[in-house]
Design an enzyme around this catalytic site. Structure first.
Site, PDB file in Angstrom:
ATOM      1  N   GLY A  14       0.834  -1.194   0.000  1.00 13.28           N
ATOM      2  CA  GLY A  14       0.000   0.000   0.000  1.00 13.28           C
ATOM      3  C   GLY A  14       0.869   1.243   0.000  1.00 13.28           C
ATOM      4  O   GLY A  14       2.003   1.226  -0.463  1.00 13.28           O
ATOM      5  N   CYS A  15       0.361   2.299   0.543  1.00 11.11           N
ATOM      6  CA  CYS A  15       1.069   3.573   0.589  1.00 11.11           C
ATOM      7  C   CYS A  15       2.357   3.438   1.386  1.00 11.11           C
ATOM      8  O   CYS A  15       2.354   2.936   2.507  1.00 11.11           O
ATOM      9  CB  CYS A  15       0.168   4.635   1.211  1.00 11.11           C
ATOM     10  SG  CYS A  15       0.977   6.238   1.360  1.00 11.11           S
TER      11      CYS A  15
END
Length: 181
Positions: A14-15
């Site tokens: 993810g981020c």
């Protein structure tokens, strides 16, 4: 150049702001750098990667002392702080740049990654299939400077307040003994 006796783990979950904030707090982790890996475009920018057209994932490169924290422990944290069952997505972040991946630096890291996933599956930890990609490390492109230590420098930014901070708090609850003093 990596210091003698140190290892690098390269992870996509993810981020990269979330992963960086967590790994910065683990005993034995010496540095965490946000960047991009696994795509086809040379020297991609954040905007290029966010377009979804480069094939890169947002990653962190974690330099650690394996005498203090093992690669297995690095992966235990990794699987606790993101959802490895959602393809190209983490929460509201959607796209191939947010995929779950372990980019291994050695045959030993590949074996640990495969074993870790096999154990998670065998123990029924997740209801849905694990979609984490295990791939050899490719060229790492550091993210722009404003992405480095993003949470530490921008704790009040809305994404940090509503996504990074809760993830970091959950990590701290689960892994209290692994925190740097």
């Amino acid at each position: 150049m990596i210091a003698t006796g140190r290892e690098i783990a390269t992870l996509a979950g993810g981020c990269f702001w979330c992963l960086e904030a967590v790994y910065d707090e683990i005993k034995g982790v010496e540095s965490v750098e946000s960047g991009y890996m696994g795509g086809k475009t040379e020297n991609p920018s954040y905007d290029d990667v966010c377009s979804g057209g480069t094939g890169h994932a947002e990653v962190v490169q974690v330099t650690f002392d394996p005498q203090v924290v093992s690669f297995t422990e690095i992966l235990q944290v990794f699987f606790a702080i993101h959802d490895p069952t959602t393809l190209n997505r983490q929460g509201n972040d959607v796209g191939t740049q947010y995929r779950s991946a372990i980019f291994y630096h050695s045959p030993a890291q590949k074996a640990v990654a495969e074993s870790t996933i096999a154990n998670l599956k065998a123990n029924g930890v997740y209801d849905d299939p694990i979609v984490t990609e295990i791939a050899p490390v490719t060229k790492f492109y550091p993210a722009e400077n404003y992405h480095q230590e993003y949470f530490r420098r921008n704790p009040a930014q809305p994404y940090c307040s509503f996504v990074v901070r809760p993830k970091l708090a959950e990590f701290r609850r689960q892994f209290l003994q692994k925190l740097k003093k």
